[in-house]
Design a protein around this motif. Structure first.
Motif, PDB file in Angstrom:
ATOM      1  N   ASN A 107       0.822  -1.216   0.000  1.00 16.46           N
ATOM      2  CA  ASN A 107       0.000   0.000   0.000  1.00 16.46           C
ATOM      3  C   ASN A 107       0.852   1.261   0.000  1.00 16.46           C
ATOM      4  O   ASN A 107       1.788   1.411   0.778  1.00 16.46           O
ATOM      5  N   GLY A 125       0.430   5.588  -1.975  1.00 15.84           N
ATOM      6  CA  GLY A 125      -0.534   6.462  -2.624  1.00 15.84           C
ATOM      7  C   GLY A 125       0.156   7.602  -3.339  1.00 15.84           C
ATOM      8  O   GLY A 125       1.208   8.084  -2.903  1.00 15.84           O
ATOM      9  N   ASP A 157      -2.105  12.456   5.385  1.00 20.15           N
ATOM     10  CA  ASP A 157      -2.727  12.034   4.135  1.00 20.15           C
ATOM     11  C   ASP A 157      -3.750  13.047   3.626  1.00 20.15           C
ATOM     12  O   ASP A 157      -4.709  12.678   2.939  1.00 20.15           O
ATOM     13  N   GLU A 207      -6.098  11.343  -3.269  1.00 16.82           N
ATOM     14  CA  GLU A 207      -5.245  10.166  -3.447  1.00 16.82           C
ATOM     15  C   GLU A 207      -5.678   9.282  -4.606  1.00 16.82           C
ATOM     16  O   GLU A 207      -6.811   8.814  -4.674  1.00 16.82           O
ATOM     17  N   GLN A 241      -4.831   5.651  -5.635  1.00 18.17           N
ATOM     18  CA  GLN A 241      -4.300   4.533  -4.849  1.00 18.17           C
ATOM     19  C   GLN A 241      -3.188   3.786  -5.573  1.00 18.17           C
ATOM     20  O   GLN A 241      -3.243   3.556  -6.784  1.00 18.17           O
ATOM     21  N   TYR A 260      -9.150   6.990  -4.167  1.00 12.45           N
ATOM     22  CA  TYR A 260      -9.388   6.248  -2.933  1.00 12.45           C
ATOM     23  C   TYR A 260     -10.683   6.646  -2.237  1.00 12.45           C
ATOM     24  O   TYR A 260     -10.927   7.818  -1.974  1.00 12.45           O
ATOM     25  N   HIS A 283       3.121   4.358   3.735  1.00 17.24           N
ATOM     26  CA  HIS A 283       1.943   3.813   4.413  1.00 17.24           C
ATOM     27  C   HIS A 283       2.292   3.094   5.708  1.00 17.24           C
ATOM     28  O   HIS A 283       1.424   2.880   6.562  1.00 17.24           O
TER      29      HIS A 283
END
Length: 260
Positions: A125, A127, A137, A141, A143, A162, A242
């Motif tokens: 993960n 972004g 964040d 985003e 993903q 996302y 992440h």
């Protein structure tokens, strides 16, 4: 009528009791997960590295991180650069461009490690935040994660905006192979009072396959609850650390062309 009201009160009380037992209150991340329909799997062309055109600003040339800083404190970015590749250094936080942008065309290549572990959202993960509007964040985003035979909610798989829009297709290559994003970003426009005059729009290709077709975003990315806008001007582009336990992902060939 009285009996109906009494029954409603009983059901409400039961629901409240269940919530109390489970400890759940308020919105949950699961509330905004969408699992169907699943985008069709598409086999893309073999991976190739795309050089920057003559009028592009190269954001990563394989040599250094001069164009990037830590999102948290704007100190020099501390991710790892080796053999022409940029790799997330876990625990150092997100990085973002020094320069701020409005409308642009962006190319970025990313790779999930061949020895990736985990499943669902805990598998490779990261972004690409098309506009970073604050620490953590905050922003919009696109993903990045391993979506090759890895089941998760469709508005959270690779190619999704996302928690807003699932991709039109799943053209992700296997871990260990390079993936590419080509994105057209049209920044939102705000009135003097902070209201939205025009939303943000995104067109995105994943491995040469259209996955977002000029979609009008509902606001900034929200992990819990509904997306919403807050007024901002030109913004950096951000890459996410992440913090997953699985091996970190890598990037190469990042360039941008500013548009009017």
């Amino acid at each position: 009528m009285i009996a109906a009201i009494a029954a409603s009160v009983t059901l409400l009380g039961a629901a409240m009791g269940t919530a109390a037992v489970t400890g759940q209150s308020g919105p949950r991340p699961e509330d905004t997960e969408v699992w169907q329909p699943v985008p069709p799997v598409v086999t893309p062309e073999p991976a190739t590295q795309t050089p920057a055109p003559s009028d592009a600003l190269v954001l990563f040339d394989g040599k250094n991180l001069r164009q990037w800083v830590s999102t948290k404190d704007k100190s020099p970015a501390r991710w790892t650069v080796a053999d022409g590749v940029l790799t997330v250094r876990k625990g150092t936080g997100n990085i973002e461009t020094k320069q701020r942008f409005r409308n642009y065309q962006l190319h970025l290549e990313w790779r999930i490690p061949a020895n990736i572990t985990g499943e669902g959202q805990a598998r490779g993960n990261s972004g690409l935040f098309l506009a970073s509007t604050g620490d953590g964040d905050a922003g919009y985003e696109l993903q990045i994660m391993d979506s090759f035979r890895n089941k998760t909610y469709v508005n959270g798989q690779a190619g999704s905006i996302y928690k807003q829009f699932a991709p039109l297709a799943n053209p992700v290559r296997a871990p260990g192979e390079w993936q590419s994003y080509d994105v057209i970003w049209t920044a939102p426009v705000f009135a003097a009072d902070g209201s939205v005059s025009s939303p943000a729009y995104v067109t995105a290709f994943l491995n040469g396959v259209l996955v977002q077709d000029h979609v009008a975003l509902k606001g900034e990315t929200a992990y819990i609850g509904a997306p919403a806008y807050k007024a901002h001007g030109p913004a950096p582009i951000k890459l996410q650390d992440h913090g997953d336990p699985s091996p970190p992902i890598s990037f190469r060939s990042i360039w941008i062309r500013e548009l009017k």
